[in-house]
Motif scaffolding. Sequence first.
Motif, mmCIF file in Angstrom:
data_model
loop_
_atom_site.group_PDB
_atom_site.id
_atom_site.type_symbol
_atom_site.label_atom_id
_atom_site.label_comp_id
_atom_site.label_asym_id
_atom_site.label_seq_id
_atom_site.Cartn_x
_atom_site.Cartn_y
_atom_site.Cartn_z
ATOM 1 N N ILE A 59 6.515 -1.788 -71.401
ATOM 2 C CA ILE A 59 6.851 -1.319 -72.633
ATOM 3 C C ILE A 59 6.758 0.275 -72.777
ATOM 4 O O ILE A 59 7.572 1.112 -73.845
ATOM 5 N N LEU A 60 5.677 0.881 -72.483
ATOM 6 C CA LEU A 60 5.320 2.207 -72.600
ATOM 7 C C LEU A 60 6.344 2.886 -71.893
ATOM 8 O O LEU A 60 6.849 4.288 -72.435
ATOM 9 N N VAL A 61 6.798 2.514 -70.676
ATOM 10 C CA VAL A 61 7.757 3.551 -69.907
ATOM 11 C C VAL A 61 9.216 3.174 -70.411
ATOM 12 O O VAL A 61 9.877 4.329 -70.513
ATOM 13 N N ALA A 62 9.447 1.887 -70.728
ATOM 14 C CA ALA A 62 10.780 2.028 -71.502
ATOM 15 C C ALA A 62 10.952 2.799 -72.946
ATOM 16 O O ALA A 62 12.075 3.067 -73.136
ATOM 17 N N SER A 63 10.040 2.900 -73.506
ATOM 18 C CA SER A 63 9.885 3.605 -75.033
ATOM 19 C C SER A 63 9.724 4.955 -74.965
ATOM 20 O O SER A 63 9.919 5.824 -75.740
ATOM 21 N N SER A 64 9.262 5.643 -73.750
ATOM 22 C CA SER A 64 9.058 6.949 -73.740
ATOM 23 C C SER A 64 10.399 7.735 -73.271
ATOM 24 O O SER A 64 11.541 7.217 -72.728
ATOM 25 N N LYS A 65 10.280 8.903 -73.750
ATOM 26 C CA LYS A 65 11.595 9.836 -73.449
ATOM 27 C C LYS A 65 11.399 10.941 -72.368
ATOM 28 O O LYS A 65 10.316 11.532 -72.436
ATOM 29 N N VAL A 66 12.074 10.921 -71.343
ATOM 30 C CA VAL A 66 12.010 11.952 -70.326
ATOM 31 C C VAL A 66 13.093 12.743 -70.106
ATOM 32 O O VAL A 66 14.218 12.231 -70.540
ATOM 33 N N GLN B 157 12.129 8.117 -64.603
ATOM 34 C CA GLN B 157 11.598 6.742 -65.414
ATOM 35 C C GLN B 157 12.439 5.535 -64.738
ATOM 36 O O GLN B 157 11.574 4.524 -64.960
ATOM 37 N N GLY B 158 13.429 5.647 -63.988
ATOM 38 C CA GLY B 158 13.760 4.390 -63.429
ATOM 39 C C GLY B 158 13.194 4.256 -62.147
ATOM 40 O O GLY B 158 12.839 3.022 -61.876
ATOM 41 N N TRP B 159 12.525 4.999 -61.578
ATOM 42 C CA TRP B 159 11.524 4.698 -60.319
ATOM 43 C C TRP B 159 10.341 4.217 -60.876
ATOM 44 O O TRP B 159 9.724 3.527 -60.191
ATOM 45 N N VAL B 160 9.877 4.737 -61.954
ATOM 46 C CA VAL B 160 8.603 4.082 -62.480
ATOM 47 C C VAL B 160 8.853 2.715 -62.881
ATOM 48 O O VAL B 160 7.914 1.938 -62.775
ATOM 49 N N MET B 161 9.614 2.562 -63.588
ATOM 50 C CA MET B 161 10.105 1.227 -63.900
ATOM 51 C C MET B 161 10.502 0.299 -63.105
ATOM 52 O O MET B 161 9.728 -0.769 -62.881
#
Length: 92
Positions: free
Chosen positions: A37-44, A50-54
């Motif tokens: 939830i936190l990664v998907a809702s953050s703006k980078v 963001q894709g790698w973290v997800m």
Amino acid sequence: MSSATSTTSLPSGLDVLTTFPDVLFIPEIVFGGLVWILVASSKVQSPILQGWVMFVSVFCFIMSTTLLCLYVGGVHGGSSSWVTLVSGCDKP
């Protein structure tokens, strides 16, 4: 011959939820969902990061869920090599 090797049995079925190291799977799965939830809702600035973290968070979530299901199903058959597998998966 002395008993230098321990013969502890690994839990299976619902007994997994009664031992301390194995019950840590539950918060690991819950917090893994919160990470999504936190990664998907953050703006980078770089979406590839963001894709790698997800990817890493989804992979760890799926592995944790799979290991919990395998433990509950008793697939380990009492083999001590499963302890090594779980300890290797839990280390960053």
